[in-house]
Scaffold this motif. Structure first.
Motif, PDB file in Angstrom:
ATOM      1  N   ASN A   1      -9.745   4.118   4.559  1.00  0.00           N
ATOM      2  CA  ASN A   1      -9.242   3.713   3.416  1.00  0.00           C
ATOM      3  C   ASN A   1      -8.532   2.494   3.450  1.00  0.00           C
ATOM      4  OD1 ASN A   1      -9.815   6.037   1.928  1.00  0.00           O
ATOM      5  ND2 ASN A   1      -8.208   7.277   2.322  1.00  0.00           N
TER       6      ASN A   1
ATOM      7  N   TRP B   1      -9.093  -0.808   1.288  1.00  0.00           N
ATOM      8  CA  TRP B   1      -8.331  -1.680   0.513  1.00  0.00           C
ATOM      9  C   TRP B   1      -8.124  -3.255   0.801  1.00  0.00           C
ATOM     10  CZ3 TRP B   1      -4.870   3.101   1.970  1.00  0.00           C
ATOM     11  CH2 TRP B   1      -5.314   4.100   1.368  1.00  0.00           C
TER      12      TRP B   1
ATOM     13  N   ASP C   1      -5.594  -0.408  -6.030  1.00  0.00           N
ATOM     14  CA  ASP C   1      -5.593  -0.413  -4.471  1.00  0.00           C
ATOM     15  C   ASP C   1      -4.470  -1.455  -3.692  1.00  0.00           C
ATOM     16  OD1 ASP C   1      -7.828   1.020  -4.729  1.00  0.00           O
ATOM     17  OD2 ASP C   1      -9.274  -0.620  -3.803  1.00  0.00           O
TER      18      ASP C   1
ATOM     19  N   HIS D   1      -0.556   0.239  -5.318  1.00  0.00           N
ATOM     20  CA  HIS D   1      -0.105   1.552  -5.034  1.00  0.00           C
ATOM     21  C   HIS D   1      -0.514   2.023  -3.645  1.00  0.00           C
ATOM     22  CE1 HIS D   1       0.379   5.821  -5.863  1.00  0.00           C
ATOM     23  NE2 HIS D   1      -0.636   6.003  -5.720  1.00  0.00           N
ATOM     24  N   ARG D   2      -1.633   1.556  -3.246  1.00  0.00           N
ATOM     25  CA  ARG D   2      -1.930   1.860  -2.069  1.00  0.00           C
ATOM     26  C   ARG D   2      -1.835   0.944  -0.446  1.00  0.00           C
ATOM     27  NH1 ARG D   2      -4.401   6.153  -3.735  1.00  0.00           N
ATOM     28  NH2 ARG D   2      -5.524   6.294  -5.757  1.00  0.00           N
TER      29      ARG D   2
ATOM     30  N   ASP E   1      -0.708  10.597   5.836  1.00  0.00           N
ATOM     31  CA  ASP E   1      -0.886   9.974   4.491  1.00  0.00           C
ATOM     32  C   ASP E   1      -0.770  10.794   3.456  1.00  0.00           C
ATOM     33  OD1 ASP E   1      -1.228   7.945   3.082  1.00  0.00           O
ATOM     34  OD2 ASP E   1      -3.389   7.479   3.511  1.00  0.00           O
TER      35      ASP E   1
END
Length: 140
Positions: free
Chosen positions: A35, A39, A74, A77-78, A140
């Protein structure tokens, strides 16, 4: 860790491939990072579409507000909370290992007083969820 680049006809899409290589130990310590890679890709893609005004991965259409949903989600928020957690964990560990405010200021490219303020504010509180994630204390 090593990074390599392939460009032009050697790149998968004819532009640029970036490869980040971790040792077996680094990979095991970092855990599942698919992930994160996605991102990071979004961040570079966002830079390209914001500069060109076009979304070339699909049909080359002009950039729209709807195209930016993934970028904002992305990144805001991530990715950003995780990067902040990594940074905070590094600053906290730097202090624990006896790093000086002067060294921290140099690393942050800021004044000593600003580095001192930032580190003191950070170390005065307990690690947050993303700092715990960065150190492997929370999933996570």
């Amino acid at each position: 860790m090593a990074i390599s680049y392939r460009t032009g006809k050697d790149a998968r899409e004819g532009g640029l491939d970036i490869t980040i290589s971790l040792t077996a130990e680094e990979s095991a310590a970092a855990g599942f990072v698919d992930n994160l890679g996605d991102w990071f890709d979004t961040a570079l893609w966002a830079l390209a579409i914001l500069r060109s005004g076009r979304v070339d991965r699909t049909d080359g259409h002009a950039l729209t507000a709807a195209d930016l949903y993934t970028v904002i989600n992305d990144l805001d928020h991530r990715l950003l909370p995780r990067l902040e957690g990594i940074r905070d964990a590094a600053v906290r560990r730097h202090a624990e290992l006896g790093g000086t405010y002067g060294d921290l200021a140099l690393a942050m490219d800021t004044s000593r007083s600003t580095a001192q303020y930032r580190r003191d504010a950070l170390t005065a509180k307990s690690p947050n969820v993303w700092e715990n994630w960065a150190t492997g204390q929370q999933q996570d």
